[in-house]
Design a protein around this motif. Structure first.
Motif, PDB file in Angstrom:
ATOM      1  N   THR A 177       0.816  -1.005  -0.217  1.00 28.94           N
ATOM      2  CA  THR A 177       0.107   0.010   0.104  1.00 28.94           C
ATOM      3  C   THR A 177       0.985   1.229  -0.128  1.00 28.94           C
ATOM      4  O   THR A 177       1.967   1.365   0.872  1.00 28.94           O
ATOM      5  CB  THR A 177      -0.854   0.000   1.207  1.00 28.94           C
ATOM      6  N   VAL A 178       0.795   2.006  -0.758  1.00 31.57           N
ATOM      7  CA  VAL A 178       1.368   3.322  -0.816  1.00 31.57           C
ATOM      8  C   VAL A 178       0.303   4.401  -0.583  1.00 31.57           C
ATOM      9  O   VAL A 178      -0.656   4.488  -1.303  1.00 31.57           O
ATOM     10  CB  VAL A 178       1.982   3.574  -2.290  1.00 31.57           C
ATOM     11  N   LEU A 179       0.835   5.598   0.246  1.00 29.64           N
ATOM     12  CA  LEU A 179       0.103   6.716   0.532  1.00 29.64           C
ATOM     13  C   LEU A 179       0.749   7.777   0.050  1.00 29.64           C
ATOM     14  O   LEU A 179       2.145   7.881   0.030  1.00 29.64           O
ATOM     15  CB  LEU A 179      -0.235   6.958   2.015  1.00 29.64           C
ATOM     16  N   MET A 180       0.119   8.581  -0.726  1.00 29.80           N
ATOM     17  CA  MET A 180       0.778   9.884  -1.327  1.00 29.80           C
ATOM     18  C   MET A 180       0.165  11.253  -0.931  1.00 29.80           C
ATOM     19  O   MET A 180      -1.025  11.049  -0.890  1.00 29.80           O
ATOM     20  CB  MET A 180       0.882   9.667  -2.750  1.00 29.80           C
ATOM     21  N   HIS A 181       1.084  12.181  -0.908  1.00 29.91           N
ATOM     22  CA  HIS A 181       0.649  13.570  -0.672  1.00 29.91           C
ATOM     23  C   HIS A 181       1.308  14.321  -1.699  1.00 29.91           C
ATOM     24  O   HIS A 181       2.374  14.240  -2.185  1.00 29.91           O
ATOM     25  CB  HIS A 181       1.149  14.202   0.567  1.00 29.91           C
ATOM     26  N   TYR A 182      -0.068  14.918  -2.418  1.00 29.40           N
ATOM     27  CA  TYR A 182       0.424  15.756  -3.774  1.00 29.40           C
ATOM     28  C   TYR A 182       0.873  16.978  -3.361  1.00 29.40           C
ATOM     29  O   TYR A 182       0.416  17.688  -2.347  1.00 29.40           O
ATOM     30  CB  TYR A 182      -0.550  15.613  -4.621  1.00 29.40           C
ATOM     31  N   ASP A 183       1.527  17.657  -4.292  1.00 28.51           N
ATOM     32  CA  ASP A 183       2.036  19.148  -4.050  1.00 28.51           C
ATOM     33  C   ASP A 183       0.891  20.251  -3.840  1.00 28.51           C
ATOM     34  O   ASP A 183       0.815  21.313  -3.466  1.00 28.51           O
ATOM     35  CB  ASP A 183       3.021  19.675  -5.065  1.00 28.51           C
ATOM     36  N   ASN A 184      -0.460  19.852  -4.349  1.00 24.44           N
ATOM     37  CA  ASN A 184      -1.749  20.779  -4.319  1.00 24.44           C
ATOM     38  C   ASN A 184      -2.594  20.512  -3.149  1.00 24.44           C
ATOM     39  O   ASN A 184      -3.693  20.879  -2.802  1.00 24.44           O
ATOM     40  CB  ASN A 184      -2.391  20.706  -5.534  1.00 24.44           C
ATOM     41  N   GLY A 185      -1.800  19.484  -2.202  1.00 21.68           N
ATOM     42  CA  GLY A 185      -2.588  19.297  -1.082  1.00 21.68           C
ATOM     43  C   GLY A 185      -3.516  17.830  -1.124  1.00 21.68           C
ATOM     44  O   GLY A 185      -4.236  17.284  -0.342  1.00 21.68           O
ATOM     45  N   ALA A 186      -3.722  17.250  -2.673  1.00 20.07           N
ATOM     46  CA  ALA A 186      -4.418  15.935  -2.615  1.00 20.07           C
ATOM     47  C   ALA A 186      -3.681  14.971  -2.121  1.00 20.07           C
ATOM     48  O   ALA A 186      -2.565  14.807  -1.703  1.00 20.07           O
ATOM     49  CB  ALA A 186      -4.421  15.808  -4.200  1.00 20.07           C
ATOM     50  N   ARG A 187      -4.538  13.960  -1.567  1.00 18.06           N
ATOM     51  CA  ARG A 187      -4.230  12.519  -0.998  1.00 18.06           C
ATOM     52  C   ARG A 187      -4.612  11.372  -1.920  1.00 18.06           C
ATOM     53  O   ARG A 187      -5.601  11.434  -2.667  1.00 18.06           O
ATOM     54  CB  ARG A 187      -5.026  12.528   0.327  1.00 18.06           C
ATOM     55  N   GLY A 188      -3.396  10.661  -1.986  1.00 13.39           N
ATOM     56  CA  GLY A 188      -3.463   9.391  -2.988  1.00 13.39           C
ATOM     57  C   GLY A 188      -3.363   8.182  -1.888  1.00 13.39           C
ATOM     58  O   GLY A 188      -2.721   8.148  -0.991  1.00 13.39           O
ATOM     59  N   ASP A 212     -12.075  15.844   7.190  1.00  7.83           N
ATOM     60  CA  ASP A 212     -13.174  15.377   6.325  1.00  7.83           C
ATOM     61  C   ASP A 212     -12.916  14.151   5.407  1.00  7.83           C
ATOM     62  O   ASP A 212     -13.410  13.535   4.569  1.00  7.83           O
ATOM     63  CB  ASP A 212     -13.925  16.379   5.514  1.00  7.83           C
ATOM     64  N   HIS A 213     -11.525  13.720   5.426  1.00  2.28           N
ATOM     65  CA  HIS A 213     -11.125  12.497   4.755  1.00  2.28           C
ATOM     66  C   HIS A 213      -9.758  11.661   5.463  1.00  2.28           C
ATOM     67  O   HIS A 213      -9.130  12.624   6.248  1.00  2.28           O
ATOM     68  CB  HIS A 213     -10.321  13.145   3.364  1.00  2.28           C
ATOM     69  N   ALA A 214      -9.864  10.601   5.753  1.00  2.00           N
ATOM     70  CA  ALA A 214      -8.654   9.992   6.334  1.00  2.00           C
ATOM     71  C   ALA A 214      -8.488   8.425   5.870  1.00  2.00           C
ATOM     72  O   ALA A 214      -9.401   7.856   5.342  1.00  2.00           O
ATOM     73  CB  ALA A 214      -9.113   9.906   7.744  1.00  2.00           C
ATOM     74  N   THR A 215      -7.291   8.094   5.757  1.00  2.64           N
ATOM     75  CA  THR A 215      -7.006   6.806   5.624  1.00  2.64           C
ATOM     76  C   THR A 215      -6.188   6.387   6.731  1.00  2.64           C
ATOM     77  O   THR A 215      -5.553   6.897   7.626  1.00  2.64           O
ATOM     78  CB  THR A 215      -5.955   6.891   4.319  1.00  2.64           C
ATOM     79  N   VAL A 216      -6.642   5.121   7.029  1.00  4.82           N
ATOM     80  CA  VAL A 216      -5.946   4.176   8.142  1.00  4.82           C
ATOM     81  C   VAL A 216      -5.479   3.032   7.725  1.00  4.82           C
ATOM     82  O   VAL A 216      -6.070   2.295   6.643  1.00  4.82           O
ATOM     83  CB  VAL A 216      -6.925   3.894   9.293  1.00  4.82           C
ATOM     84  N   LEU A 217      -4.124   2.892   7.899  1.00  6.91           N
ATOM     85  CA  LEU A 217      -3.394   1.559   7.664  1.00  6.91           C
ATOM     86  C   LEU A 217      -3.399   0.821   9.061  1.00  6.91           C
ATOM     87  O   LEU A 217      -2.849   1.455  10.177  1.00  6.91           O
ATOM     88  CB  LEU A 217      -1.935   1.831   7.019  1.00  6.91           C
ATOM     89  N   MET A 218      -3.427  -0.507   8.740  1.00  7.13           N
ATOM     90  CA  MET A 218      -3.456  -1.586  10.058  1.00  7.13           C
ATOM     91  C   MET A 218      -2.552  -2.746   9.890  1.00  7.13           C
ATOM     92  O   MET A 218      -2.702  -3.252   8.876  1.00  7.13           O
ATOM     93  CB  MET A 218      -4.817  -1.679  10.649  1.00  7.13           C
ATOM     94  N   HIS A 219      -1.677  -2.910  10.941  1.00  8.93           N
ATOM     95  CA  HIS A 219      -1.273  -4.283  10.952  1.00  8.93           C
ATOM     96  C   HIS A 219      -1.712  -4.957  12.005  1.00  8.93           C
ATOM     97  O   HIS A 219      -2.011  -4.732  13.148  1.00  8.93           O
ATOM     98  CB  HIS A 219       0.314  -4.022  11.101  1.00  8.93           C
ATOM     99  N   ARG A 272      -2.861  -7.382   6.870  1.00  9.56           N
ATOM    100  CA  ARG A 272      -2.640  -5.859   6.689  1.00  9.56           C
ATOM    101  C   ARG A 272      -3.929  -5.174   6.346  1.00  9.56           C
ATOM    102  O   ARG A 272      -4.709  -5.993   5.641  1.00  9.56           O
ATOM    103  CB  ARG A 272      -1.616  -5.532   5.231  1.00  9.56           C
ATOM    104  N   GLY A 273      -4.420  -4.115   6.887  1.00 11.92           N
ATOM    105  CA  GLY A 273      -5.906  -3.504   6.523  1.00 11.92           C
ATOM    106  C   GLY A 273      -5.560  -2.247   6.073  1.00 11.92           C
ATOM    107  O   GLY A 273      -4.472  -1.264   6.302  1.00 11.92           O
ATOM    108  N   ARG A 274      -6.633  -1.654   5.254  1.00 14.65           N
ATOM    109  CA  ARG A 274      -6.507  -0.207   4.984  1.00 14.65           C
ATOM    110  C   ARG A 274      -7.999   0.083   5.069  1.00 14.65           C
ATOM    111  O   ARG A 274      -8.721  -0.756   4.816  1.00 14.65           O
ATOM    112  CB  ARG A 274      -6.069   0.098   3.570  1.00 14.65           C
ATOM    113  N   LEU A 275      -8.419   1.501   5.216  1.00 16.85           N
ATOM    114  CA  LEU A 275      -9.693   1.645   5.537  1.00 16.85           C
ATOM    115  C   LEU A 275      -9.405   3.135   5.342  1.00 16.85           C
ATOM    116  O   LEU A 275      -8.689   4.168   5.374  1.00 16.85           O
ATOM    117  CB  LEU A 275      -9.730   1.671   7.181  1.00 16.85           C
TER     118      LEU A 275
END
Ligand SMILES: NC(=O)c1ccc[n+]([C@@H]2O[C@H](COP(=O)([O-])OP(=O)(O)OC[C@H]3O[C@@H](n4cnc5c(N)ncnc54)[C@H](O)[C@@H]3O)[C@@H](O)[C@H]2O)c1
Ligand SMILES: NC(=O)c1ccc[n+]([C@@H]2O[C@H](COP(=O)([O-])OP(=O)(O)OC[C@H]3O[C@@H](n4cnc5c(N)ncnc54)[C@H](O)[C@@H]3O)[C@@H](O)[C@H]2O)c1
Ligand SMILES: NC(=O)c1ccc[n+]([C@@H]2O[C@H](COP(=O)([O-])OP(=O)(O)OC[C@H]3O[C@@H](n4cnc5c(N)ncnc54)[C@H](O)[C@@H]3O)[C@@H](O)[C@H]2O)c1
Ligand SMILES: NC(=O)c1ccc[n+]([C@@H]2O[C@H](COP(=O)([O-])OP(=O)(O)OC[C@H]3O[C@@H](n4cnc5c(N)ncnc54)[C@H](O)[C@@H]3O)[C@@H](O)[C@H]2O)c1
Lengths: 389, 389, 389, 389
Positions: free
Chosen positions: C244-255, D241-248, D254-257
């Motif tokens: 799993t890869v989480l990304m923060h973009y330069d405009n504030g977007a989340r990936g 208003d937006h969140a991602t949670v990774l869990m072991h 592995r979990g993602r939410l």
């Protein structure tokens, strides 16, 4: 948006005939009726097996002495009471509907009866006259037409959003009778003309299709039809386990309808498609919360129940709100609510209200039987075209 | 698994008649034929507009002097060459198929012709005799039947996995002719009986349904049928933009088929459902990589193309492998490959191969025309039941 | 609309290295390259097993003496010929890409190489410099980005139809490696860092996700990322079968991005969702012909490929037209076409064309490797946030 | 199969705090509680606006003098009565839950409280101790976990049908807060930490995901997690208003939410996927009647609610039967039923029953709050990994 607030003065005193512990449809009646505090279940003749019926009724919270052995007992027993039932639901096999309905009406009770209403239009007419003379309501539990998106379709058609209606395509098929074992209680009576009436699947499931199309397309009338029916399991003949009906409507539209209980493995249940000169809508009771709306030349649209962009008619009967699923029970709750409102108006002699109030009543029940009679007439003539009168 | 390895000795020298720059179906021919190195496009009479045809042909890589003004020129010009075309595809409006096919066969060329093949069964029979006398192949581009999961369905039916077939349900509908403007090139000829033949949508799209059902159910024969057709846009009469056909098969199975080009907004294209006494399969060309398989009483199953659990017949014609989508072009590539193999065998006089080789040939083309003739006969008799002969 | 008309002067003389009879991806190259008459396959070193490679090549129509035993032989053999290959595709395991690409470029050949391009950004930079100095093109077969609706998404984003981009959600998962048997040829090299490079699924499938997001969102840059990877089959460590890869973009977007080859039973392949302040689009390669477009507060819309309401960028690369399915082969055909156009322009020294021409080239290949390097850096730091440089 | 037969001796005397006419969740409580005759609504403090609350309550059938202005009045008023309420549901904004719950418990009332239960684990522990000391039940309305197919998943996991669990993938996203207008009543308190507590979407919708995963995977424990949260509408900060949670998880899974209320246009609501070494299950509350079950290497299976092939645990809580849709109300009805059974057992001091009885109680509520606390701890540490304690 329905919120549980009572739209009538007080709960109706309600009884059930049939719909016992082993009955298929009984829970749908109760979950529909008991939702909004508009009905109070206080009596019943729930079961052919009186003992089982009594045990069941008490588990439902009905007083022991108001769990009757027969519908005759119920009528007699309740007649004597101040707090006797005012309205009775009939959830018994088809062949008993006419007799029980008449008896109830004669006893001054409103009736909510299962479909197919009776065996013949003549019976329907007789009951209609009786009910009218007594000022009583006869409701018919076409239970799928309480879904908010059904009323969205009707509103869209009425506003002309589809253009002139050209094609009506409907199906209600499943495969639960693919095998030839008809010994289960709820199958045995359905496959015997003495107990089922002149049809099996046409009456059992086809009437739902036909009634829903009447709700969506009230201005269209069938001009002629052709019914091709067959029994893939020969012991079911002369009744059918599969039928196709072609219809010509008076405005030139064409319809086709398919019903089957030998459509092996199909879990799709009902599918409706209404096509106009500009656009179409498609809906299935399997995913009742969404409606496909297709304008030729534009992206397909999927409409979701409870969303503000819907027509008022749809939002008015929404219960759960957008994002939260509604099920068949919510649809039945609406049907029962609308019938309660009719009964309440009838009790108040509120003709004006009744004139504009929509619910599946004796007329709708009669139309269903008329359609079945016509289907059989066509099939008997060698699957030939016959006029719809 | 098809991997691009040539199954015939060398590429066939191929020409096209029609299928020009503005033609709807031309690219499908080329993308199908040029996939596996079995055809080389070396000549063409692509267009009624000779200049545009020449410009187009050279952009396709055809030599300038082999871009002919007319099909007659093509036949004449190629006849004189060592390296002249051996096989010609015909992608022109329906009314030209018969004349062009005959001329090509007489010139000793194999033919791949569009559907509906000709206007009458008599024409089909005449061409069949001519082709047989010359030892030439006539292929018909029923282009949807190359999809691997179509052959999965056929194999499952053949193995008895569905039980005895009871119900055949097919539809090919779209809404591109919902409006009344028929002035576009590809619509004008389709809505005129002189150029389209005796039907519009029945021939244009219905023949695909009918042929695919023959591939899946080779043992079933239509015993009688009823066709109800209409033109919602009156100027299209006597041709139809909407039709329903009911069929009774010789084993007692019932079929229904719907074709329409006024099904406003429908993007679902083709839908097939074959129901047996034990199970059903359902497939749509819109999502050709998946097949719904429903055994009564068991969970629904979705089968995916290219997966090892499929039947050999399906895996044999898979191109992309599991997880990777196949499109209509892949299906056409299979059709063209199978026809190439037939031509190659015919050239080698390999009767044994031809006997067991499956491809849409003159017999399939003829059956399609016979079905159309029968539909029209029924419609003309007032949408009455007629025997299928 | 692509119709098969050649957009370059003449077909390119093309050879393949790898992609032999047993190779997984070889057919995709051929079906892509041979579609539009822009490439002619005339040479190959198809297989580690020289004999099998020769047999295979001749079955593809390549002359016997141009089926080489090794890529070195191919380069040497073709160098001596007037009609030698101009461009070579490399469809071999990852660890060979760098060496083969360099050798081909040094021999003056354009290269089309598989992803992940190389093991390190340093290698990418070296090759980029070499290609630039020679005026040669390096294409990378990110084969999913030729689908017309990918370009529809890009056009919609560019026009601001989604508003400011907030969320990027991507996944490419399957379950083909759920078990622990890694002995199959195409699995063995993928699970060994010597042959696969620093990653398994991140490079194998994750790079497709990342590149497609670059096509749709060219203006967004990853600012920092966190990669959490694991090997559920321990023998695969240090490589991962799930990440799993989480990304923060330069405009504030989340990936967020998910790749896995142990997602048992999943046949859904790739899923993309791009969310803006006003609307979202969602697309999957499994049903590449449809795009979900959701404006907050409006009905969902489903867009279909080939329909006139789409943006020009999408229609320009449509091949089959509305209602007719496109598959992965059609997407690859576009990728190969765009690379051919780049090669043609490079040959003509047409800088202006190249400046505005979009195709997956060395820059895109390099970005993919940079992203992989960064993911590994994060994972090695305990799945910590790291800057993307 | 639930048929409406009462599983407890008599209906519980029930009151509501909050859930007034304009409240979002009130109807769900009533439709859940009033389904099976296990609760009787006899008192309420429905609304902050006392007059509106009284008007509303009487329309629900509550006696005028038992529609109280405040919850304190309700407790006091009912305390004095023979027939006073025994159990109270709390459907008010989060910040009031703790105070009202404590007051009710202290007055000897069972409590059914909305999620997220309280602001801190410390509060949960305090209430748990209080309830235990009084022998009272605290139920928590995680209303989605009454769906029969949720229990099908749990049973399949328990039987090992999925193998060892590897991946947990969950999302609950919508776009109703994509815009920046937070002035609506039900939004205002949710976006303010004083009234919402330490989270917005994590508590508002994420707790549903987390609890459902506990029901399906009771043996898995989160070992550590990472929470990345943001407010795309800045005024909502510090809430998200937006969140991602990774869990072991402790077994290595592995979990993602993902939770979001700015996922513009998304109507998909909740999606769950549980992946094991052999197979996966996937379910969404949007189509709660179907479950996707994917065994690696076999066709995908779709299971339908109410079918005999399901596990007993699923059939036991089915209400409508196969082919007939269940909705969210049916799920709530099950939750309310199970809580009623717990209350009844508590009243009977039936420890044995309670030991084996499954319902969302104080422990589940506490776990939800613990998970939220841990998410906030991670987020506050820069979206870093933190142990779950
Ligand atoms: N509206 C719908 O969606 C729907 C659905 C299913 C059934 N139905 C209709 O409901 C009716 C009942 O169907 P079912 O499937 O529940 O049948 P069923 O055979 O499953 O149950 C019938 C019930 O009625 C009882 N009963 C029979 N005769 C009785 C009598 N004389 N007095 C009292 N009780 C009697 C039986 O004991 C049993 O409990 C039929 O008319 C059917 O067409 C409607
Ligand atoms: N198999 C399929 O899926 C499929 C799909 C579409 C059309 N078709 C069939 O293909 C045929 C063509 O249909 P279309 O939609 O492409 O038609 P169209 O009108 O779009 O194109 C016809 C093409 O043929 C050319 N043409 C016409 N007469 C010619 C002649 N005498 N000589 C040379 N060229 C000539 C035209 O210039 C044009 O390029 C029809 O028979 C149709 O039924 C089949
Ligand atoms: N773009 C895509 O969608 C996609 C899909 C699959 C694979 N790939 C990539 O393609 C490449 C090949 O993957 P694959 O799955 O086809 O691998 P594979 O193991 O299935 O096939 C490799 C082929 O290359 C040949 N080969 C190996 N070394 C060679 C050499 N030195 N000279 C000549 N031939 C050689 C083998 O004989 C075999 O035919 C990898 O880089 C992979 O990442 C890309
Ligand atoms: N379980 C679920 O699926 C679900 C769904 C929505 C909301 N909720 C939860 O339900 C609770 C209420 O949410 P909502 O969306 O209905 O809120 P809302 O703002 O729409 O409604 C709150 C209701 O409570 C009343 N109220 C507020 N304070 C009160 C008090 N002190 N005394 C009496 N009544 C009072 C208000 O008048 C209003 O009727 C929240 O905790 C929320 O998280 C749960």
């Amino acid at each position: 948006m329905i919120n549980g607030e009572r739209t009538i003065e007080r709960p109706l005193r309600w009884g059930m005939i049939g719909g016992g512990r082993t009955g298929q449809v009984g829970y749908k009646h109760r979950t529909g009726a008991l939702r909004d505090g508009t009905y109070q279940l206080i009596a019943g003749a729930f079961d052919l097996d009186a003992e089982r019926g009594r045990d069941f009724g008490t588990k439902l919270g009905v007083a022991d002495d108001r769990c009757y052995a027969t519908y005759q007992d119920l009528i007699a027993g309740e007649a004597g009471r101040e707090d006797g039932v005012e309205v009775v639901s009939i959830a018994t096999p088809n062949f008993t509907h006419f007799e029980i309905t008449k008896a109830c009406l004669e006893a001054g009770l409103h009736v909510i009866c299962e479909k197919p209403l009776f065996f013949t239009v003549a019976e329907c007419d007789e009951v209609a006259a009786l009910a009218a003379s007594k000022g009583l309501i006869v409701g018919v539990t076409y239970g799928f037409t309480g879904h908010p998106l059904v009323h969205q379709m009707a509103a869209m058609v009425a506003k002309g959003m589809l253009g002139e209606i050209r094609i009506v395509d409907m199906a209600y098929t499943h495969g639960f009778n693919s095998g030839d074992d008809d010994s289960a209680d709820a199958v045995k009576w359905r496959t015997n003309p003495k107990t089922a009436g002149p049809t099996f699947v046409l009456g059992d499931i086809g009437t739902h299709l036909y009634y829903l199309s009447e709700v969506v397309l009230p201005h269209l009338k069938v001009a002629k039809l052709l019914c091709d029916r067959t029994a893939f399991i020969p012991s079911r003949a002369p009744l059918e386990d599969h039928a196709t009906v072609l219809m010509h409507y008076d405005n030139g539209a064409r319809g086709r309808l398919w019903v089957s209980s030998v459509d092996a493995g199909n879990m799709g249940s009902q599918r409706y498609r209404f096509v106009g000169s500009k656009a179409s809508v498609a809906w299935s009771d399997t995913h009742p919360d969404q409606l496909v709306y297709q304008v030729q030349g534009e992206p397909e649209r999927i409409l979701h129940h409870g969303m503000p962009y819907l027509e008022d008619e749809s939002l008015a009967c929404d219960r759960m709100g957008a994002l939260h699923t509604e099920g068949l029970g919510d649809s039945w709750a609406n049907i029962y609510l609308w019938i309660a409102e009719a009964i309440d108006a009838a009790e108040r002699d509120d003709e004006a209200f009744l004139k504009n109030h929509h619910y599946p009543g004796i007329a709708a029940g009669t139309e269903g039987v008329r359609w079945l009679e016509t289907c059989v007439r066509s099939a008997d003539a060698g699957s030939a075209w016959v006029d719809f009168e």
